[in-house]
Design a protein around this motif. Sequence first.
Motif, PDB file in Angstrom:
ATOM      1  N   ASN B  85       0.740  -1.417  -0.057  1.00  0.00           N
ATOM      2  CA  ASN B  85      -0.150   0.009  -0.537  1.00  0.00           C
ATOM      3  C   ASN B  85       1.153   0.899   0.262  1.00  0.00           C
ATOM      4  O   ASN B  85       2.294   1.408   0.611  1.00  0.00           O
ATOM      5  CB  ASN B  85      -1.127   0.175   1.618  1.00  0.00           C
ATOM      6  N   VAL B  86       1.150   2.386  -1.196  1.00  0.00           N
ATOM      7  CA  VAL B  86       1.330   3.343  -1.381  1.00  0.00           C
ATOM      8  C   VAL B  86       0.688   4.564  -0.692  1.00  0.00           C
ATOM      9  O   VAL B  86      -0.295   5.067  -1.059  1.00  0.00           O
ATOM     10  CB  VAL B  86       2.325   3.667  -3.140  1.00  0.00           C
ATOM     11  N   ILE B  87       1.350   4.878   0.155  1.00  0.00           N
ATOM     12  CA  ILE B  87      -0.022   6.266   0.601  1.00  0.00           C
ATOM     13  C   ILE B  87       0.782   8.048   0.296  1.00  0.00           C
ATOM     14  O   ILE B  87       1.781   7.394   0.996  1.00  0.00           O
ATOM     15  CB  ILE B  87      -0.230   6.849   1.696  1.00  0.00           C
ATOM     16  N   TYR B  88       0.551   8.799  -0.112  1.00  0.00           N
ATOM     17  CA  TYR B  88       1.516  10.065  -1.016  1.00  0.00           C
ATOM     18  C   TYR B  88       0.721  10.996   0.538  1.00  0.00           C
ATOM     19  O   TYR B  88      -0.024  11.706  -0.098  1.00  0.00           O
ATOM     20  CB  TYR B  88       1.546   9.534  -2.333  1.00  0.00           C
ATOM     21  N   ALA B  89       1.398  11.174   1.125  1.00  0.00           N
ATOM     22  CA  ALA B  89       0.632  11.771   2.341  1.00  0.00           C
ATOM     23  C   ALA B  89       2.145  12.393   3.310  1.00  0.00           C
ATOM     24  O   ALA B  89       3.084  12.332   3.348  1.00  0.00           O
ATOM     25  CB  ALA B  89      -0.720  10.891   3.323  1.00  0.00           C
ATOM     26  N   LYS B  90       1.685  13.391   3.823  1.00  0.00           N
ATOM     27  CA  LYS B  90       3.149  14.224   4.812  1.00  0.00           C
ATOM     28  C   LYS B  90       3.022  13.565   6.082  1.00  0.00           C
ATOM     29  O   LYS B  90       1.390  13.216   6.301  1.00  0.00           O
ATOM     30  CB  LYS B  90       2.868  15.569   4.778  1.00  0.00           C
ATOM     31  N   ILE B  91       3.795  12.887   6.927  1.00  0.00           N
ATOM     32  CA  ILE B  91       3.629  12.526   8.021  1.00  0.00           C
ATOM     33  C   ILE B  91       3.483  13.548   8.935  1.00  0.00           C
ATOM     34  O   ILE B  91       4.477  14.378   9.197  1.00  0.00           O
ATOM     35  CB  ILE B  91       4.952  11.038   8.355  1.00  0.00           C
ATOM     36  N   ASP B  92       2.590  13.495   9.943  1.00  0.00           N
ATOM     37  CA  ASP B  92       2.693  14.092  11.052  1.00  0.00           C
ATOM     38  C   ASP B  92       3.606  14.052  12.255  1.00  0.00           C
ATOM     39  O   ASP B  92       4.283  14.364  12.746  1.00  0.00           O
ATOM     40  CB  ASP B  92       1.493  14.457  11.744  1.00  0.00           C
ATOM     41  N   ARG B  93       3.582  12.595  12.547  1.00  0.00           N
ATOM     42  CA  ARG B  93       4.406  12.162  13.592  1.00  0.00           C
ATOM     43  C   ARG B  93       3.488  10.815  13.776  1.00  0.00           C
ATOM     44  O   ARG B  93       3.437   9.802  13.272  1.00  0.00           O
ATOM     45  CB  ARG B  93       4.227  13.261  14.780  1.00  0.00           C
ATOM     46  N   ILE B  94       5.426  10.930  14.283  1.00  0.00           N
ATOM     47  CA  ILE B  94       5.036   8.630  15.080  1.00  0.00           C
ATOM     48  C   ILE B  94       4.717   8.546  16.429  1.00  0.00           C
ATOM     49  O   ILE B  94       5.180   9.842  17.167  1.00  0.00           O
ATOM     50  CB  ILE B  94       6.752   7.881  14.722  1.00  0.00           C
ATOM     51  N   ILE B  95       3.499   7.408  17.190  1.00  0.00           N
ATOM     52  CA  ILE B  95       3.863   7.930  18.245  1.00  0.00           C
ATOM     53  C   ILE B  95       3.921   6.480  18.589  1.00  0.00           C
ATOM     54  O   ILE B  95       3.250   5.703  18.948  1.00  0.00           O
ATOM     55  CB  ILE B  95       2.326   8.512  19.170  1.00  0.00           C
ATOM     56  N   PRO B  96       5.857   6.512  19.226  1.00  0.00           N
ATOM     57  CA  PRO B  96       6.189   5.335  19.449  1.00  0.00           C
ATOM     58  C   PRO B  96       5.253   4.674  20.281  1.00  0.00           C
ATOM     59  O   PRO B  96       5.497   3.223  20.838  1.00  0.00           O
ATOM     60  CB  PRO B  96       7.755   5.525  19.484  1.00  0.00           C
ATOM     61  N   MET B 271       9.536  15.529  11.081  1.00  0.00           N
ATOM     62  CA  MET B 271       8.851  14.437  11.890  1.00  0.00           C
ATOM     63  C   MET B 271       9.529  14.332  13.209  1.00  0.00           C
ATOM     64  O   MET B 271       8.756  14.166  14.078  1.00  0.00           O
ATOM     65  CB  MET B 271       7.854  13.807  10.895  1.00  0.00           C
ATOM     66  N   ILE B 272      10.906  14.104  12.123  1.00  0.00           N
ATOM     67  CA  ILE B 272      11.242  13.261  13.851  1.00  0.00           C
ATOM     68  C   ILE B 272      11.965  13.497  15.087  1.00  0.00           C
ATOM     69  O   ILE B 272      11.629  13.369  15.906  1.00  0.00           O
ATOM     70  CB  ILE B 272      12.719  12.711  13.191  1.00  0.00           C
ATOM     71  N   GLU B 273      11.624  15.339  14.876  1.00  0.00           N
ATOM     72  CA  GLU B 273      12.339  15.814  16.407  1.00  0.00           C
ATOM     73  C   GLU B 273      10.003  16.028  16.197  1.00  0.00           C
ATOM     74  O   GLU B 273       9.961  16.189  17.248  1.00  0.00           O
ATOM     75  CB  GLU B 273      12.135  17.449  15.213  1.00  0.00           C
ATOM     76  N   ARG B 274       9.152  16.321  15.441  1.00  0.00           N
ATOM     77  CA  ARG B 274       7.603  16.952  16.394  1.00  0.00           C
ATOM     78  C   ARG B 274       7.100  14.992  17.023  1.00  0.00           C
ATOM     79  O   ARG B 274       6.588  14.914  18.113  1.00  0.00           O
ATOM     80  CB  ARG B 274       6.858  16.236  15.388  1.00  0.00           C
ATOM     81  N   SER B 275       8.277  14.318  17.256  1.00  0.00           N
ATOM     82  CA  SER B 275       8.097  12.389  17.192  1.00  0.00           C
ATOM     83  C   SER B 275       8.462  12.437  18.845  1.00  0.00           C
ATOM     84  O   SER B 275       8.487  11.199  19.199  1.00  0.00           O
ATOM     85  CB  SER B 275       7.824  11.402  16.214  1.00  0.00           C
ATOM     86  N   ASP B 279      18.620  13.116  17.795  1.00  0.00           N
ATOM     87  CA  ASP B 279      19.095  13.891  17.853  1.00  0.00           C
ATOM     88  C   ASP B 279      18.958  15.962  17.743  1.00  0.00           C
ATOM     89  O   ASP B 279      18.103  16.117  17.604  1.00  0.00           O
ATOM     90  CB  ASP B 279      20.441  13.833  18.073  1.00  0.00           C
ATOM     91  N   ASP B 280      19.787  15.916  18.335  1.00  0.00           N
ATOM     92  CA  ASP B 280      19.746  17.745  17.999  1.00  0.00           C
ATOM     93  C   ASP B 280      19.734  18.107  16.580  1.00  0.00           C
ATOM     94  O   ASP B 280      19.177  19.053  16.255  1.00  0.00           O
ATOM     95  CB  ASP B 280      21.027  18.618  18.426  1.00  0.00           C
ATOM     96  N   LEU B 281      19.448  17.450  15.415  1.00  0.00           N
ATOM     97  CA  LEU B 281      20.379  16.971  14.017  1.00  0.00           C
ATOM     98  C   LEU B 281      18.877  16.392  13.248  1.00  0.00           C
ATOM     99  O   LEU B 281      18.277  16.304  12.472  1.00  0.00           O
ATOM    100  CB  LEU B 281      21.374  17.574  13.390  1.00  0.00           C
ATOM    101  N   ASN B 282      18.166  15.884  14.144  1.00  0.00           N
ATOM    102  CA  ASN B 282      17.516  14.925  13.830  1.00  0.00           C
ATOM    103  C   ASN B 282      17.078  14.223  13.134  1.00  0.00           C
ATOM    104  O   ASN B 282      16.635  12.862  12.715  1.00  0.00           O
ATOM    105  CB  ASN B 282      15.807  16.244  12.994  1.00  0.00           C
ATOM    106  N   PHE B 283      18.510  13.760  13.915  1.00  0.00           N
ATOM    107  CA  PHE B 283      19.068  11.727  13.457  1.00  0.00           C
ATOM    108  C   PHE B 283      18.084  11.225  14.489  1.00  0.00           C
ATOM    109  O   PHE B 283      18.635  11.528  15.160  1.00  0.00           O
ATOM    110  CB  PHE B 283      20.353  11.642  13.389  1.00  0.00           C
ATOM    111  N   VAL B 284      17.970  10.124  13.584  1.00  0.00           N
ATOM    112  CA  VAL B 284      17.567   8.920  14.762  1.00  0.00           C
ATOM    113  C   VAL B 284      18.275   8.133  15.452  1.00  0.00           C
ATOM    114  O   VAL B 284      19.395   7.394  14.971  1.00  0.00           O
ATOM    115  CB  VAL B 284      16.283   7.979  14.891  1.00  0.00           C
ATOM    116  N   PRO B 285      18.630   8.208  17.447  1.00  0.00           N
ATOM    117  CA  PRO B 285      19.775   7.669  17.672  1.00  0.00           C
ATOM    118  C   PRO B 285      19.376   6.065  17.607  1.00  0.00           C
ATOM    119  O   PRO B 285      18.286   5.742  17.732  1.00  0.00           O
ATOM    120  CB  PRO B 285      19.432   7.635  19.479  1.00  0.00           C
ATOM    121  N   THR B 286      20.267   5.456  16.916  1.00  0.00           N
ATOM    122  CA  THR B 286      20.142   4.276  16.521  1.00  0.00           C
ATOM    123  C   THR B 286      21.576   2.778  17.386  1.00  0.00           C
ATOM    124  O   THR B 286      22.520   3.027  17.087  1.00  0.00           O
ATOM    125  CB  THR B 286      20.358   4.132  14.701  1.00  0.00           C
ATOM    126  N   ASP B 287      21.385   2.009  16.972  1.00  0.00           N
ATOM    127  CA  ASP B 287      22.060   1.127  17.509  1.00  0.00           C
ATOM    128  C   ASP B 287      22.443   0.682  16.220  1.00  0.00           C
ATOM    129  O   ASP B 287      22.239   0.047  15.258  1.00  0.00           O
ATOM    130  CB  ASP B 287      21.241  -0.378  17.819  1.00  0.00           C
TER     131      ASP B 287
END
Lengths: 103, 429
Positions: B85-96, B271-275, B279-287
């Motif tokens: 399924n492909v959805i063309y839309a802007k992502i608001d946020r992730i609620i983990p 969106m990463i920041e909104r979620s 980190d301070d550049l909106n990159f996701v801390p990842t193992d």
Amino acid sequence: MAQKEFAGQMIEVNEEGYFTKPEQWNQEVAGAVAREEGLELTEKHFAVLDYLRKRHFAGEALTIRSVGKSGVVDVKDFYALFPGAPLKKATKIAGIPKPTGCI
Amino acid sequence: MFILYLKHSIISNMKNVVILGAGTAGTLMANKLRKKLPAKTWNITVVDQERAHYYQPGFLFVPFGIYSEQDVIKPKDNFFPKGVNVIYAKIDRIIPEENKVTLENSEKILDYDFLIIATGTRIAPEETQGLLGDLWRKEIFDFYTIEGAVALAKYLETWKGGKMVVNITELPYKCPVAPLEFIFLADAYFKKKGMRDKVEISLVTPLPGVFTKPIATKMLSKVVEEKNIKVIPDYNISEVDNVNKKIIDYAGTEVEFDVLVTIPTNKGDDMIERSGLGDDLNFVPTDKFSLQAVGHPNIFVIGDAANLPTSKAGSVAHFAAEVVLENLMCAIEGKPLDAKFDGHANCYIVTSDKTGTLIDFNYDTEPLPGLYPYPVVGPFKLLTDNRMNYFGKLFFKWMYWNLLLPGRSLPVTDHMSMKGKRYPKHHVN
């Protein structure tokens, strides 16, 4: 691994003069390293050094941006305190490894 | 009624993988996953706001008229497999905490069992004072967006020469060798136009030299020197003076320009920041081994969106995809995650409009000379400047559209191999 004397203590350093044992650091040693870099340390310097050491021991990567956002010092003042290449100089004086920019 | 009930119960038993972002990483993950996960029990949903897929390595060639926009664009729809399924839309946020993704301007909420974040990085010129001033896209350009690359091509067509300053704002940035390739291609472009003597090219960089790793730096510094390109190292830009056409760094050093080519600050998606996941550049801390988002075992991060200590580059996303796939399958089956990413990156570097070199490295091993991908036969030579490597770069565009995005195998290993590589003589690690 080389040893170098700072403030009467033998400190383990690498070929670029960075501490290999950050636990050997103290304020007197820092003052001696700073003088070699042409700097006299003030309270403001020590506030930055403390911050850098804390972040280092917390396992965080240090960048000029993160120091600038720390609330301890802004980027302009960071340059004023450690002129030239502030992060390289400050980490050397703080007795922690030189940050490696990843590419 | 019974059938409806049955249908509903089947639907509610379906599990969901949601992929955020359909660039290089997201598209190839969708293809790999659809082959692996049974369509009867697993929905795969991809969300992206843009319908066009750009071949980003091609942007580099646009300012010099080697490629046009048409050469680097295809519809994203061409690359998704059936049953996604492909959805063309802007992502608001992730609620983990709730395993949900919300979309902008839509009531639709996407529930997920597993989430793959592949939202990449973007240039953030607004982070540097004056960069978006009066001269933006008039005499200040980027080449990391199609708009910037096309505008620069138009500008260079009639440029009479002067000071061209190429400035890297800060680390990390996408495709770390691209600024070098840019100056090499610029050198060739102005030579061809018979105006190289009228152009002064400078690379102004926060790095201590042209590159970080010692052996590659040595080789690339030689090329820079031969082409008479000035390098200003350890330079951290603080602002752009649009009136006097100069950049100023935090130490007060000023560099004048007639045309400024900027590699702005890179940030992860807003969106990463909104979620609250960045980190301070909106990159996701990842193992860095398992590729799971730190603290969120059912979220994987692939490509530029992750804060991994390796290059932000399509090759990294490609090599990481197998690890994400394997670990996701383990997680689904409740097994320990076996696969470990090694930070493998591989980049062709054009050194003129006829020649190129190639580097291959990972978290622990710096780029070394040798042959690639096969020992003895190559056919590509690592850290060696030749014509074959340039053709490799051009041929890669075909591989990208036809093999890489559809998730087919490429004739290279996912983990970096030491086969064919050698340390130069007299090299001390």
